[in-house]
Design a protein around this motif. Sequence first.
Motif, short mmCIF file in Angstrom:
data_model
loop_
_atom_site.label_atom_id
_atom_site.label_comp_id
_atom_site.label_asym_id
_atom_site.label_seq_id
_atom_site.Cartn_x
_atom_site.Cartn_y
_atom_site.Cartn_z
N ASN A 80 40.49 34.42 54.50
CA ASN A 80 41.38 34.57 53.35
C ASN A 80 40.87 35.68 52.43
O ASN A 80 39.67 35.97 52.36
CB ASN A 80 41.49 33.26 52.58
N THR A 81 41.80 36.28 51.70
CA THR A 81 41.47 37.42 50.85
C THR A 81 40.75 36.98 49.58
O THR A 81 41.22 36.08 48.87
CB THR A 81 42.76 38.17 50.46
N VAL A 82 39.62 37.60 49.29
CA VAL A 82 38.90 37.35 48.04
C VAL A 82 39.62 38.11 46.93
O VAL A 82 39.82 39.33 47.02
CB VAL A 82 37.43 37.81 48.13
N LEU A 83 40.01 37.38 45.88
CA LEU A 83 40.82 37.96 44.81
C LEU A 83 40.05 38.13 43.50
O LEU A 83 40.49 38.88 42.62
CB LEU A 83 42.05 37.09 44.56
N SER A 84 38.95 37.41 43.34
CA SER A 84 38.17 37.52 42.11
C SER A 84 36.71 37.25 42.41
O SER A 84 36.37 36.56 43.38
CB SER A 84 38.69 36.56 41.03
N SER A 85 35.84 37.78 41.55
CA SER A 85 34.40 37.61 41.76
C SER A 85 33.66 37.93 40.47
O SER A 85 34.22 38.55 39.55
CB SER A 85 33.91 38.52 42.90
N THR A 96 32.51 34.31 44.42
CA THR A 96 33.72 34.96 44.92
C THR A 96 34.76 33.89 45.14
O THR A 96 34.43 32.73 45.43
CB THR A 96 33.46 35.72 46.23
N ALA A 97 36.04 34.25 45.03
CA ALA A 97 37.09 33.25 45.16
C ALA A 97 38.34 33.82 45.80
O ALA A 97 38.75 34.94 45.50
CB ALA A 97 37.44 32.66 43.79
#
Length: 325
Positions: A80-85, A96-97
Motif C-alpha cells: 500500500n502507498t505510504v501517504l504520510s511520515s 510512516t503511514a
Amino acid sequence: MQTKRYVPSFILALFILTGCFFSGTELQRWDLAPEGTTSFSLSRDGRFALYHSAQQGIVLWDLQQNKKLADFGSQDPHHNTVLSSQISDNGRYAITATAQNFAVWDLAWGQSEGLWSISDGLIRDVSVANNGQHVLLALSNSKALYVDLGSGRRLEFLAHREKVNSVAISANGRYALSGGNDHLAYLWDTQSGQILQQFEHQSRISRVALQRDGKLAMTADGSNEIVIWDLQSGQQLSSLAVRLRQQILSSARFSDDGKLLATGTPARRVELWDTQSGDNLGRWETAAKQDTRPPAAVVYDVAITPGGHVISGTSAGIAQQWTTE
C-alpha cells in the motif's frame, strides 16, 4: 490615455507577483526519486531524508554524506502507498503511514519496530515522540488518536467535530497539538486527554506545528491565516505576513530556538519567517517533478539546519538546500 496609464501598473503588478516573489539561492540539490514520492520527511537538522516512492519503497538517505543508508521496502505485504511520515525530533525513530496502517522504524538499526492497523477511520497525518513508542494520528472520523506502543494504551481525543488534518506530538510524548476541519486546534495532555489551550480560526486548519521545547505553536488555515501562539499564555505572538491569497501549508517547522519558522506549500513554495514579527525572511520555488505540465510539486517537509539554511523535500523526489544570502 487611460489604457496607457493602466499598462505600466499591470506590468509592475505582474512583476511583483512573479519575479520578485522568490528570493535567495539554492545551495544544493539531491535528486533522490525521479519517479516522484508519495511521502517525504526530513530530520530536524536536515541531515536525513526518509521518503517513499512506488518504485523504491521506503528509503532512508543521508543528505550530508549523499548516500543511501537503508532500503526498508514496502510498509505492508500489500504494498500500500505510504501517504504520510515523520522523523522523531532526536532523529532516532520514524513513523510512516498508509491510509489504514502505520509502522515505526528504528533508524539507527535500520529495522521495523512493528506494523499496526487502524479500523475506524483513515489516517491523515502522523507524529512520533523521541522514544519511538508514543505516536499520534490524525483520523478522518474526527478523532486524534494517541497510542503508547509499549504499554498498548490508547487515548481517543474526541473534541474535534470534523476531520482532523494535522497533528504534532511533543518530543517527550506528553503533549499533543491537533487541528481540523472544524476550524479549531487544541493543545492537550496525552495522559489525561485534558484540553490545555484552544485556538480558533475562520476556516479549516490545514497544518499545525510545535516548537521543540514547548514554548510556541503554529496553526495555519486555508484562508491565509498563519498564527504563532505563546503556549504559556495562550495568546497570539504574531501572524505571518502572507502575500498570496489562500496560501495553504503542507509543511512547517520551527528552528530550535523558536525564532524562525520554515513553511512549505502544495504549490512548490518554501518560505522562512521571523516568529516574533511575522515578517518574511526568504522565499524560494522548488524544482518540479519531471515532465509535469504545468510544473508541480508538493513540499512535504522542511527543516532548518544548524547553520540557518532551509532544506525542503517534495513530491518531485527532490531535496534542496536554500539560503537567504
